[in-house]
Design a protein around this motif. Sequence first.
Motif, PDB file in Angstrom:
ATOM      1  N   ASP A 111       0.878  -1.078  -0.016  1.00 51.21           N
ATOM      2  CA  ASP A 111       0.224   0.038  -0.055  1.00 51.21           C
ATOM      3  C   ASP A 111       0.824   1.271  -0.122  1.00 51.21           C
ATOM      4  N   LEU A 112       2.148   1.142   0.751  1.00 46.47           N
ATOM      5  CA  LEU A 112       2.779   2.242   0.578  1.00 46.47           C
ATOM      6  C   LEU A 112       3.336   2.634  -0.888  1.00 46.47           C
ATOM      7  N   LEU A 113       3.813   1.501  -1.503  1.00 50.06           N
ATOM      8  CA  LEU A 113       4.074   1.843  -2.650  1.00 50.06           C
ATOM      9  C   LEU A 113       3.087   2.437  -3.688  1.00 50.06           C
ATOM     10  N   GLU A 114       1.883   1.979  -3.444  1.00 49.81           N
ATOM     11  CA  GLU A 114       0.846   2.494  -4.248  1.00 49.81           C
ATOM     12  C   GLU A 114       0.489   3.893  -3.923  1.00 49.81           C
ATOM     13  N   ALA A 115       0.639   4.269  -2.590  1.00 51.76           N
ATOM     14  CA  ALA A 115       0.485   5.720  -2.260  1.00 51.76           C
ATOM     15  C   ALA A 115       1.629   6.510  -2.865  1.00 51.76           C
ATOM     16  N   GLU A 116       2.563   5.963  -3.267  1.00 54.10           N
ATOM     17  CA  GLU A 116       3.516   6.711  -3.985  1.00 54.10           C
ATOM     18  C   GLU A 116       3.421   6.900  -5.371  1.00 54.10           C
ATOM     19  N   GLY A 117       2.256   6.311  -5.979  1.00 51.15           N
ATOM     20  CA  GLY A 117       1.715   6.586  -7.345  1.00 51.15           C
ATOM     21  C   GLY A 117       2.647   5.740  -8.189  1.00 51.15           C
ATOM     22  N   VAL A 118       2.999   4.319  -7.685  1.00 54.20           N
ATOM     23  CA  VAL A 118       3.783   3.513  -8.675  1.00 54.20           C
ATOM     24  C   VAL A 118       2.750   2.549  -9.270  1.00 54.20           C
ATOM     25  N   PRO A 119       2.402   2.519 -10.700  1.00 51.41           N
ATOM     26  CA  PRO A 119       1.792   1.563 -11.162  1.00 51.41           C
ATOM     27  C   PRO A 119       2.067   0.172 -10.737  1.00 51.41           C
ATOM     28  N   ALA A 120       1.224  -0.596 -10.868  1.00 52.55           N
ATOM     29  CA  ALA A 120       1.254  -2.030 -10.636  1.00 52.55           C
ATOM     30  C   ALA A 120       2.393  -2.630 -11.816  1.00 52.55           C
ATOM     31  N   GLY A 121       2.389  -2.133 -13.004  1.00 54.31           N
ATOM     32  CA  GLY A 121       3.090  -2.915 -13.944  1.00 54.31           C
ATOM     33  C   GLY A 121       4.648  -2.507 -13.650  1.00 54.31           C
ATOM     34  N   GLU A 122       4.832  -1.389 -12.939  1.00 51.71           N
ATOM     35  CA  GLU A 122       6.061  -0.943 -12.855  1.00 51.71           C
ATOM     36  C   GLU A 122       6.726  -1.209 -11.251  1.00 51.71           C
ATOM     37  N   VAL A 123       6.290  -2.253 -10.735  1.00 50.00           N
ATOM     38  CA  VAL A 123       6.585  -2.543  -9.116  1.00 50.00           C
ATOM     39  C   VAL A 123       7.297  -4.302  -9.257  1.00 50.00           C
ATOM     40  N   VAL A 124       8.426  -4.320  -8.820  1.00 46.74           N
ATOM     41  CA  VAL A 124       9.153  -5.302  -8.915  1.00 46.74           C
ATOM     42  C   VAL A 124       9.152  -5.906  -7.542  1.00 46.74           C
ATOM     43  N   VAL A 125       8.993  -7.253  -7.186  1.00 53.08           N
ATOM     44  CA  VAL A 125       8.945  -7.854  -5.700  1.00 53.08           C
ATOM     45  C   VAL A 125      10.118  -8.684  -5.905  1.00 53.08           C
ATOM     46  N   ASP A 126      10.929  -8.282  -4.870  1.00 54.21           N
ATOM     47  CA  ASP A 126      11.964  -9.234  -4.615  1.00 54.21           C
ATOM     48  C   ASP A 126      12.042  -9.929  -3.313  1.00 54.21           C
ATOM     49  N   TYR A 127      11.786 -11.136  -3.262  1.00 54.51           N
ATOM     50  CA  TYR A 127      11.549 -12.140  -1.970  1.00 54.51           C
ATOM     51  C   TYR A 127      13.057 -12.682  -1.734  1.00 54.51           C
ATOM     52  N   THR A 128      14.107 -12.529  -1.967  1.00 52.94           N
ATOM     53  CA  THR A 128      15.291 -13.184  -1.842  1.00 52.94           C
ATOM     54  C   THR A 128      15.784 -13.281  -0.280  1.00 52.94           C
ATOM     55  N   GLY A 129      15.629 -12.068   0.356  1.00 53.30           N
ATOM     56  CA  GLY A 129      16.075 -11.923   1.860  1.00 53.30           C
ATOM     57  C   GLY A 129      15.031 -12.251   2.708  1.00 53.30           C
ATOM     58  N   GLY A 130      15.365 -12.186   4.037  1.00 52.78           N
ATOM     59  CA  GLY A 130      14.475 -12.268   5.017  1.00 52.78           C
ATOM     60  C   GLY A 130      14.403 -13.859   5.452  1.00 52.78           C
ATOM     61  N   THR A 131      13.237 -14.080   6.464  1.00 49.27           N
ATOM     62  CA  THR A 131      13.148 -15.489   6.691  1.00 49.27           C
ATOM     63  C   THR A 131      12.332 -16.009   5.734  1.00 49.27           C
ATOM     64  N   LYS A 132      12.191 -17.348   5.752  1.00 44.14           N
ATOM     65  CA  LYS A 132      11.250 -18.068   4.667  1.00 44.14           C
ATOM     66  C   LYS A 132       9.811 -17.628   4.945  1.00 44.14           C
ATOM     67  N   THR A 133       9.430 -17.423   6.245  1.00 37.76           N
ATOM     68  CA  THR A 133       8.180 -16.910   6.446  1.00 37.76           C
ATOM     69  C   THR A 133       7.903 -15.682   5.870  1.00 37.76           C
ATOM     70  N   MET A 134       8.915 -14.566   5.873  1.00 37.66           N
ATOM     71  CA  MET A 134       8.802 -13.246   5.249  1.00 37.66           C
ATOM     72  C   MET A 134       8.671 -13.468   3.825  1.00 37.66           C
ATOM     73  N   SER A 135       9.414 -14.310   3.181  1.00 34.34           N
ATOM     74  CA  SER A 135       9.484 -14.610   1.767  1.00 34.34           C
ATOM     75  C   SER A 135       8.036 -14.831   1.247  1.00 34.34           C
ATOM     76  N   ALA A 136       7.410 -15.845   1.882  1.00 30.78           N
ATOM     77  CA  ALA A 136       6.071 -16.455   1.634  1.00 30.78           C
ATOM     78  C   ALA A 136       5.262 -15.432   1.822  1.00 30.78           C
ATOM     79  N   ALA A 137       5.186 -14.707   2.996  1.00 32.24           N
ATOM     80  CA  ALA A 137       4.365 -13.665   3.145  1.00 32.24           C
ATOM     81  C   ALA A 137       4.127 -12.759   1.912  1.00 32.24           C
ATOM     82  N   LEU A 138       5.339 -12.278   1.502  1.00 30.65           N
ATOM     83  CA  LEU A 138       5.685 -11.372   0.657  1.00 30.65           C
ATOM     84  C   LEU A 138       5.006 -11.917  -0.699  1.00 30.65           C
TER      85      LEU A 138
END
Length: 411
Positions: free
Chosen positions: A79-106
Motif C-alpha cells: 500500500d505504501l508503494l501504491e501511495a507513491e503513485g507507482v503503477p502495478a506494472g512498474e513494481v518489482v517484488v524481490d523475495y530473496t532476503g529475510g526469513t522463509k516466512t517473510m518471503s512466503a508472506a511477501l
Amino acid sequence: MAQGLLISVGGTAEPIVAAIAAHRPEVVCFVCSEQSAEKLGEVRARAGERGLAYRHRLVIVSDPEDLAQCYADTLKAADLLEAEGVPAGEVVVDYTGGTKTMSAALALATVGRGYRFSYVGGDRRDKGGLGVVETGTERVRTGWSPWRLFAVEEKRIFGALFNRHLFGSAAEVLERALAHDPGDRRLLEGLLRVSRGYQHWDAFRHAQAKEALREGLGRIEEWVAYRPTSEYRDIVAPIRANLEFLNRLQQGTRGFRRRHRLQVIDLLANARRRAEVGRHDDAVARLYRALELVGQIAFEEAFGCETGAADPARLPESLQGAYRARYWSEEKGACQIPLMAAFAALAEAGRPEGLRLREREEAFKALLYARNHSILAHGFEPVKPEVPGRFEGLLRETFDLTDELVFPRMP
C-alpha cells in the motif's frame, strides 16, 4: 528498470544491492525484521558507491516467524508503494532476503496485484553449494507473477460473475486481464467473446450473440485441443448446443424477425436466469411475454391474422359480434384482442392452446394478478420469490413445453 521495488531484507546486504542495481527503482520499500533493519545503512552505503540513488520506505514486521502477521505487514508495504503513485506494472517484488516466512508472506500478499517478481540467485554458494550466494556471483532473475501469467484471480472472479449471469461484468474482468498479456491469451480471448455473446443473448440481440459465440467457441476449441485435462473442455459442448439453438431460432424466425415457438423456450430460460439472481419482477415480465407469445402464435395459425390486427370475420361466429364491439380499433381498422380474449377465441375454435388454458384459467389468473400488480406493470407490489417458478411450471405443463435451454457454467 522499475519505478518501485518491494524487497524483503535478511542478514546480508549483497542481494539487496544486486536487486537495486538490476532494477534501478525510484523508490524502494524495505520489509525488515527489527534485526535485519540494521542492514539498511550498509545497503545504502554500498548502493551509493555504485551511484544508485532512491527514495525509501520501511515496514518492520512485528514477528518474522508468524506467517499471518508477516502477510498483514507486507500488505502495508504494498500500500505504501501504491501511495507513491507507482503503477502495478512498474513494481518489482524481490523475495530473496529475510526469513522463509517473510518471503512466503511477501509472495502471498503481492501475487495478485500484477507485479513482476525477482529473485537473486548465483553461480556459487558457500557450504558446498547449499548456503548463501557468494559475493560477486549474484544473478538477478525476474519474471511475471504466475498469478498474473495464468490470470488465476481474474479467472476466479470471471467464473463467479458469469455463473451469476453477469456477463457484461465478467467480460470486463477478462478485458483487464488481457491488458497484462497473460499466458492463456487465446483462452481468455475466447471466453471474452463468449461472455459478450451471452450478454447480447440476455438482451435478445440474437444475431450479435450468434456471431460472438461462434468466434469465442472457435478460440476455446483451439486452446483445449492441446490440453485434454483442462477444466474448460466441459464448456465446449454446452456452447455448441447453444449455437445450434440459435441456428434453429434464426431459421424458424426467418432471421430473428418472425414469431416462433423456440422464442417461448428462450423467454422461459431468460426468466429463470433473472429469477436466479433475485430479479423476480423481471422474470415474471418475461414469463408473461412467453404466455402472450404462445397465444399470438396459435392465434395466427388458427385465424390467419395477428391479435393486434384481427379481422373479426375470421373468428368463431359466436364471438364475432362481441369482439367487434369490445376490441375494434378505428385507427387500425381491425380488432386489437388482449391476452385472455385471444385464448378464449382459441378455445372456442377448439385449439388445444385455448382449451388447456381454460382448464387452468384460475391458476393463470392468480399468477397474472401478481404480474399486473407488480411495479413493472400497473402496481407497486414486488413479486414474491416463489412466483416465477410456479409461473414457469404452469406454462410448461399447460402447453407441453419440454425443451430446455441452459447456458454453460464456468469452472
